[in-house]
Every structure is written in C-alpha cells, then in structure tokens.
Motif scaffolding. Structure first.
Motif, PDB file in Angstrom:
ATOM      1  N   GLY A 178      -3.447   5.582 -10.783  1.00 11.28           N
ATOM      2  CA  GLY A 178      -4.722   5.612 -10.329  1.00 11.28           C
ATOM      3  C   GLY A 178      -5.103   5.244  -8.849  1.00 11.28           C
ATOM      4  O   GLY A 178      -6.302   5.276  -8.496  1.00 11.28           O
ATOM      5  N   ASP A 179      -3.846   5.288  -7.986  1.00 18.27           N
ATOM      6  CA  ASP A 179      -4.207   5.127  -6.639  1.00 18.27           C
ATOM      7  C   ASP A 179      -4.914   6.544  -5.983  1.00 18.27           C
ATOM      8  O   ASP A 179      -4.620   7.357  -6.566  1.00 18.27           O
ATOM      9  CB  ASP A 179      -2.981   4.964  -6.097  1.00 18.27           C
ATOM     10  CG  ASP A 179      -2.157   3.634  -6.091  1.00 18.27           C
ATOM     11  OD1 ASP A 179      -2.751   2.596  -5.291  1.00 18.27           O
ATOM     12  OD2 ASP A 179      -1.942   3.231  -6.861  1.00 18.27           O
ATOM     13  N   VAL A 180      -5.953   6.418  -5.288  1.00 15.98           N
ATOM     14  CA  VAL A 180      -6.646   7.345  -4.521  1.00 15.98           C
ATOM     15  C   VAL A 180      -6.113   7.756  -3.139  1.00 15.98           C
ATOM     16  O   VAL A 180      -5.994   7.010  -2.404  1.00 15.98           O
ATOM     17  CB  VAL A 180      -7.977   7.066  -4.599  1.00 15.98           C
ATOM     18  CG1 VAL A 180      -9.078   8.101  -3.959  1.00 15.98           C
ATOM     19  CG2 VAL A 180      -8.483   6.884  -6.000  1.00 15.98           C
ATOM     20  N   TRP A 181      -6.213   8.719  -2.915  1.00 11.87           N
ATOM     21  CA  TRP A 181      -5.915   9.307  -1.365  1.00 11.87           C
ATOM     22  C   TRP A 181      -7.236  10.083  -1.067  1.00 11.87           C
ATOM     23  O   TRP A 181      -7.538  11.048  -1.809  1.00 11.87           O
ATOM     24  CB  TRP A 181      -4.864  10.326  -1.359  1.00 11.87           C
ATOM     25  CG  TRP A 181      -3.641   9.700  -1.192  1.00 11.87           C
ATOM     26  CD1 TRP A 181      -2.633   9.456  -0.132  1.00 11.87           C
ATOM     27  CD2 TRP A 181      -2.844   8.812  -2.427  1.00 11.87           C
ATOM     28  NE1 TRP A 181      -1.583   8.906  -0.435  1.00 11.87           N
ATOM     29  CE2 TRP A 181      -1.694   8.396  -1.846  1.00 11.87           C
ATOM     30  CE3 TRP A 181      -3.147   9.002  -3.657  1.00 11.87           C
ATOM     31  CZ2 TRP A 181      -0.557   7.739  -2.652  1.00 11.87           C
ATOM     32  CZ3 TRP A 181      -2.269   8.385  -4.533  1.00 11.87           C
ATOM     33  CH2 TRP A 181      -0.824   7.758  -3.997  1.00 11.87           C
ATOM     34  N   ARG A 234       0.726  -1.284   0.024  1.00 13.48           N
ATOM     35  CA  ARG A 234      -0.178  -0.050  -0.065  1.00 13.48           C
ATOM     36  C   ARG A 234       0.933   1.209   0.058  1.00 13.48           C
ATOM     37  O   ARG A 234       1.832   1.357   0.663  1.00 13.48           O
ATOM     38  CB  ARG A 234      -0.939  -0.024   1.082  1.00 13.48           C
ATOM     39  CG  ARG A 234      -1.644   1.168   1.499  1.00 13.48           C
ATOM     40  CD  ARG A 234      -2.346   1.102   2.960  1.00 13.48           C
ATOM     41  NE  ARG A 234      -2.947   2.519   3.310  1.00 13.48           N
ATOM     42  CZ  ARG A 234      -3.219   2.814   4.477  1.00 13.48           C
ATOM     43  NH1 ARG A 234      -3.122   1.913   5.449  1.00 13.48           N
ATOM     44  NH2 ARG A 234      -3.789   3.951   4.949  1.00 13.48           N
ATOM     45  N   LYS A 235       0.609   2.198  -0.758  1.00 13.14           N
ATOM     46  CA  LYS A 235       1.207   3.701  -0.807  1.00 13.14           C
ATOM     47  C   LYS A 235       1.043   4.208   0.429  1.00 13.14           C
ATOM     48  O   LYS A 235      -0.372   4.001   0.513  1.00 13.14           O
ATOM     49  CB  LYS A 235       0.816   4.319  -1.937  1.00 13.14           C
ATOM     50  CG  LYS A 235       1.473   3.711  -3.544  1.00 13.14           C
ATOM     51  CD  LYS A 235       1.054   4.253  -4.553  1.00 13.14           C
ATOM     52  CE  LYS A 235       1.225   3.766  -6.139  1.00 13.14           C
ATOM     53  NZ  LYS A 235       1.045   4.599  -7.022  1.00 13.14           N
ATOM     54  N   GLU A 236       1.613   5.170   1.017  1.00 11.64           N
ATOM     55  CA  GLU A 236       1.349   5.619   2.436  1.00 11.64           C
ATOM     56  C   GLU A 236       0.271   6.496   2.243  1.00 11.64           C
ATOM     57  O   GLU A 236       0.245   7.532   1.485  1.00 11.64           O
ATOM     58  CB  GLU A 236       2.485   6.338   2.774  1.00 11.64           C
ATOM     59  CG  GLU A 236       2.585   6.875   4.175  1.00 11.64           C
ATOM     60  CD  GLU A 236       3.872   7.561   4.709  1.00 11.64           C
ATOM     61  OE1 GLU A 236       3.685   8.248   5.710  1.00 11.64           O
ATOM     62  OE2 GLU A 236       4.430   7.336   4.106  1.00 11.64           O
ATOM     63  N   GLY A 237      -0.972   6.106   3.074  1.00 12.15           N
ATOM     64  CA  GLY A 237      -2.108   6.998   2.983  1.00 12.15           C
ATOM     65  C   GLY A 237      -3.147   6.811   2.032  1.00 12.15           C
ATOM     66  O   GLY A 237      -4.099   7.200   2.111  1.00 12.15           O
ATOM     67  N   SER A 238      -2.784   5.917   0.873  1.00  9.08           N
ATOM     68  CA  SER A 238      -3.844   5.813  -0.123  1.00  9.08           C
ATOM     69  C   SER A 238      -4.510   4.613   0.544  1.00  9.08           C
ATOM     70  O   SER A 238      -4.567   3.618   1.226  1.00  9.08           O
ATOM     71  CB  SER A 238      -2.900   5.094  -1.271  1.00  9.08           C
ATOM     72  OG  SER A 238      -3.658   4.547  -2.146  1.00  9.08           O
ATOM     73  N   VAL A 239      -6.040   4.649  -0.241  1.00 10.01           N
ATOM     74  CA  VAL A 239      -7.016   3.528  -0.293  1.00 10.01           C
ATOM     75  C   VAL A 239      -6.985   2.645  -1.589  1.00 10.01           C
ATOM     76  O   VAL A 239      -7.799   1.990  -1.607  1.00 10.01           O
ATOM     77  CB  VAL A 239      -8.448   4.333   0.264  1.00 10.01           C
ATOM     78  CG1 VAL A 239      -8.588   4.862   1.298  1.00 10.01           C
ATOM     79  CG2 VAL A 239      -8.724   5.346  -1.008  1.00 10.01           C
ATOM     80  N   GLY A 240      -5.894   2.856  -2.195  1.00  6.45           N
ATOM     81  CA  GLY A 240      -5.695   1.993  -3.299  1.00  6.45           C
ATOM     82  C   GLY A 240      -6.361   2.589  -4.655  1.00  6.45           C
ATOM     83  O   GLY A 240      -6.959   3.531  -4.580  1.00  6.45           O
ATOM     84  N   PRO A 241      -6.334   1.672  -5.623  1.00  2.00           N
ATOM     85  CA  PRO A 241      -7.000   2.020  -6.967  1.00  2.00           C
ATOM     86  C   PRO A 241      -8.522   1.293  -6.954  1.00  2.00           C
ATOM     87  O   PRO A 241      -8.800   0.871  -5.929  1.00  2.00           O
ATOM     88  CB  PRO A 241      -6.313   1.389  -8.029  1.00  2.00           C
ATOM     89  CG  PRO A 241      -5.600   0.234  -7.362  1.00  2.00           C
ATOM     90  CD  PRO A 241      -5.470   0.458  -5.887  1.00  2.00           C
TER      91      PRO A 241
END
Length: 508
Positions: free
Chosen positions: A385-388, A314-321
């Motif tokens: 496409g990852d969302v924060w 997981r990218k830090e703080g992201s809720v993913g794509p």
C-alpha cells in the motif's frame, strides 16, 4: 460540530496551558479563547453571519490565529489567501467568493484597499497587537455547524486556468486534525513549531489544527530562515517541527551554533508541500538526529493523504501508505484501479476529501470518481500500500516517445554534493517534441561545470533520461510555502540561455 470546539474545550479544562508562542511571548488557551471571542463579537456586530465569506490576508502571526478562528467560531467561511497577493488577485478572490468583508494585515492594506474599493466590499485593517479582549456576554460560541458546512475556501494555485476555491468543511478539518495528530502520536505535552504560512492548508490544518486538537503548544516564526527556525526549535525545546523541503535544505546548510544536543527533545519533523529528496532527509537526520517524515496531500484533501510511519523505516522514495481512515489507489485513464507497480493517477478517498470546488460543479465532477478524488499526480503503489509519487501529470516530459518523470532525475541530482536546488523541466525540441533541461543553483562558493554534471548523471540514469540543457541560476523561484515553482521558469529562456551539452555516449 465546529472546528473551534476542541480549542474551546482546552480553554475550559486547561486554561493555563500554553497555546501559542511567538519569540518570548506566549498565549494560554484561556486567553486565546477570549481573544477569539472578542473578534467573533466584532464580526457579529458587523452583521457577519453563518455562511458569509470573509477574506483574510495576513501572514503567520498570533493575529492570524485569532481572526481565523473567530471567523470559524461564528460559522462564517474563511477565505485565507497569500499575504503577498496583488490587488488584481485579491479582487478576483473577493469577487469569486462573493465576500462580505475583507480583513488585511496592515502591511498589505494599500493593495487590499484597492481591491476592496474595486468590489465595494468593506475592509478592516489588522494591526499588530490588535487583539484586545472585549467579550460580548450574549454571544454563544462556538456556533454549532453541520459536518458538511463549509469552514474555509482555499484557492488552488491556478496553474491551469483561474484559481478554484476548494471547499473544506468543518468535518474535513476536524477529521484531518485528528488523523494527523493520531499518526504523529501527539498529545498535550508536545511543543510544535513552524515557519509555514498559515493561509496554506499544510500550516493551517495539518500543523495548527492538529496541534490545537490535542491541546499542545504552537510556536510560530516569521519570516523563515534556516538559522532562525533551528534557534527557535532549541529555545522553545520543540518536540515536533513542520516545514517543506526547501526549509529542511536551508536548515541543513545553515551556519548556526545549534547541535544535536540542543535539539534532543525533537522527536520528529513533518515534511510536506512537495517531494522531499531522500538525500536531504538522510542528511538532516545525520546532522540533527531527527527523522523527517515525508507526507503527501493536497488542498482538496485537506492536506492529508499518505505519510511515512513513525515506527517503520521509510521505503526509499516513498511517501508512505494512506493515513488512517483514508484510502489511496492508482487508477488508469478509465478510472480502473491498476495492479501494484503499474503507473497511473493517484486517487484518494476518505473524510478529508473536499466538499467540491466553490460553485464549479463541472470542475468538481472532473476530479471525482465516486468516493475517489483524482489528484492529477502520477504514481505507483506496492503490495503493502506504500505510494510513490512519480510526478505531476502535467510535468511529464515526453522525449522522442519516451516518458520521462522529472522528479526521478531531481532525486538523483539532490545527491550531488555541489547542488543546493534543482528543477528538471521539458523544453521545446523540433526533432524530439520535448528535450530535458535542468535548472540548478549550486551551494554558495561552489562551481558546477555543465559538461561534468552531465557526465555524472550519465553514470546514474538511463541515457534517454539524461538532460541535454543545463542552466545555472542563483536561486529558483519559490511560492509562499517555499515550494519550487516550475511554472515560473520560462522554457524559452532556459532553452536560449542554457548550455546544451553533448556526449559521446549513445543516448537516443
């Protein structure tokens, strides 16, 4: 198509497979089907038909599972609401949905009876164990329904105005269950467990429906406690655990004799309902060896939108794509998609988007832009496409012309070793319009000095983001899913009772 079709198929093909477990009791798919058929026959004999609305007021239990699926099996529309609702709230749901019947858990029958009598609607009291088998041989189940036929009405929290009923169709629920199960790579060997309320979209669809979609077993716990859920996970040898951030936090700090070895079969956990602080996810994995996948969704999107992936860190703080078969983007106020990295409103499209708000076409039109549903959340998206999720649109604090996103500050606060729960809010200020305040609950036995906490924050966030008002409480208000309810925090009281802390550092 019917949301119950897959459960019926498992009952036919693997009737002895475990479907539901509560403590030491279990129900197979074959038995669960027969119990559902019994209740479907009762509803049919009472004159409940396809399209009729049935209010269900019940806590997480095997009885909820049975009655909820019985309503769907005959093509009626379930209106599942918080089991702690007041009489006035239940009266509103009964009236707004024009329900034909109310079914209430025995512990809530007095409140439900007052609402039913006020609206002239029949009330059935659901007792613990009230699931005797008495199948009507003439009833063909599940009844076939169109993909866009409404299956459930889930009322939104009503933070602005009266709650609205989100119409989730049979197609929405089937699609969501398939998408979640696919993303988690679930199969019939999985043992899923949760203490989530099943009247809420997260527990009802993302967890229960996705579990039954693949013929896995579902372990239920009520009421929730950190030690209790960990003990159930160990005793039932769970492979998947589902909860909300406050649950992971409670389990993380639970004084219980459950080790990593006891949870060796737990491959991953599913988190939703609110933003999961990265510090909590990392600490949970460190203690129990289980990765917590943070997901994002709303009642209007059947609980699904984006999720971290199993195979990718997981990218830090992201809720993913966006999840498979779904799309996510960021839009400006004019409904145009913005460039990567630019803040705007999160929009979602795909087969999980609700049919609309029950008999509120104007409200539906306000949140739809063609195929896109506007979530009301502020976010950003990168090139992958990852969302924060930056914050709720309505939670944005504008301090002296600067936009401050409370969630960003909360993420930092959750890394403080003495803080258990936090909420950052805006409070009125004559000079700046709004000032930033933090309401916090320390870990038991810990002392937190407001001045030192401000100094700690000044080293980690920009000056204009540092809260000036600090209020310590024993516990923050929470909803039925364990989500912290900022709207229940009295801004005036926080301003009056909190400690205003100044700093020598320039922080205009």
């Amino acid at each position: 198509m019917n949301t119950v079709d897959r459960l019926w198929s498992h009952a036919e093909n693997t009737p002895d497979a475990i479907a539901v477990r509560v403590a030491d009791e279990s129900w197979t798919y074959g038995r669960l089907r027969d119990l559902i058929a019994t209740w479907a026959a009762r509803l049919d004999r009472a004159g409940i038909s396809a399209g009729d609305r049935v209010l269900l007021v019940a806590p997480t239990s095997q009885e909820f599972v049975v009655v909820h699926h019985a309503v769907a099996a005959i093509g009626a529309i379930g209106v599942t609401v918080n089991s702690t609702s007041t009489a006035a709230e239940l009266e509103y749901f009964l009236t707004d949905a024009e329900c034909a019947l109310a079914i209430a858990w025995h512990e809530t029958q007095d409140v439900a009876r007052r609402a039913a009598e006020a609206t002239g609607i029949d009330l059935w009291v659901l007792e613990a164990g009230d699931v005797d088998i008495d199948v009507s041989p003439d009833l063909q189940l599940p009844r076939p329904m169109a993909e866009d036929d409404t299956s459930v009405l889930l009322y939104t929290s009503g933070t602005t105005g009266k709650p609205k009923g989100a119409e989730l169709t049979h197609g929405n629920i089937v699609a969501c269950a398939e998408i979640i199960a696919g993303a988690l790579e679930s199969d019939s060997s999985d043992r899923v467990g949760t203490a989530l309320p099943l009247f809420h979209v997260f527990g009802q669809v993302c967890v229960m429906a996705s579990t039954f979609a693949v013929g896995a077993s579902l372990s239920l716990l009520r009421p929730f406690s950190g030690p209790g859920l960990l003990q159930m996970a160990a005793a039932h040898r769970l492979t998947v655990l589902a909860g909300v951030p406050t649950m992971w936090n409670a389990m993380l700090h639970a004084d219980v004799d459950v080790s990593r070895e006891d949870l060796a079969g737990l491959t991953h956990a599913l988190s939703g309902g609110a933003a999961l602080p990265l510090a909590v996810a990392d600490a949970f994995r460190e203690r129990f060896g289980c990765r917590v996948l943070d997901g994002y969704g709303l009642s209007e999107t059947t609980g699904a939108a984006t999720s971290a992936k199993l195979s990718v860190r997981r990218k830090e703080g992201s809720v993913g794509p966006a999840l498979p078969r779904l799309k996510a983007c960021i839009m400006d106020p004019d409904g145009r998609q913005v460039e990567p990295g630019v803040h705007g409103e999160v929009a979602v499209a795909g087969p999980v988007i609700m049919k609309g708000y029950w008999r509120r076409p104007e409200a539906t039109a306000e949140v739809m832009r063609g195929e896109w549903f506007l979530t009301g959340d502020i976010g950003k998206q990168d090139e992958d496409g990852d969302v924060w999720i930056v914050d709720r649109k309505k939670d944005l604090v504008i301090r002296g012309g600067y936009n401050v996103y409370p969630r960003e500050i909360e993420e930092v606060l959750y890394t403080h070793p003495d803080l258990r729960e936090v909420a950052v809010i805006g409070v009125p200020d004559d000079r700046l319009g709004e000032e930033i305040a933090v309401v916090f609950a320390p870990h038991p036995g810990r002392e937190v000095d407001a001045a030192r906490l401000r100094e700690w924050l000044e080293e980690r966030v920009a000056p204009y983001k540092v809260p000036r008002v600090y209020q310590q409480v024993e516990e923050l208000p929470k909803g039925s899913t364990g989500k912290i309810l900022k709207r229940q925090l009295d801004r005036g009281a926080v301003l009056a009772e909190g400690t205003r802390v100044s700093s020598g550092r320039s922080a205009s």
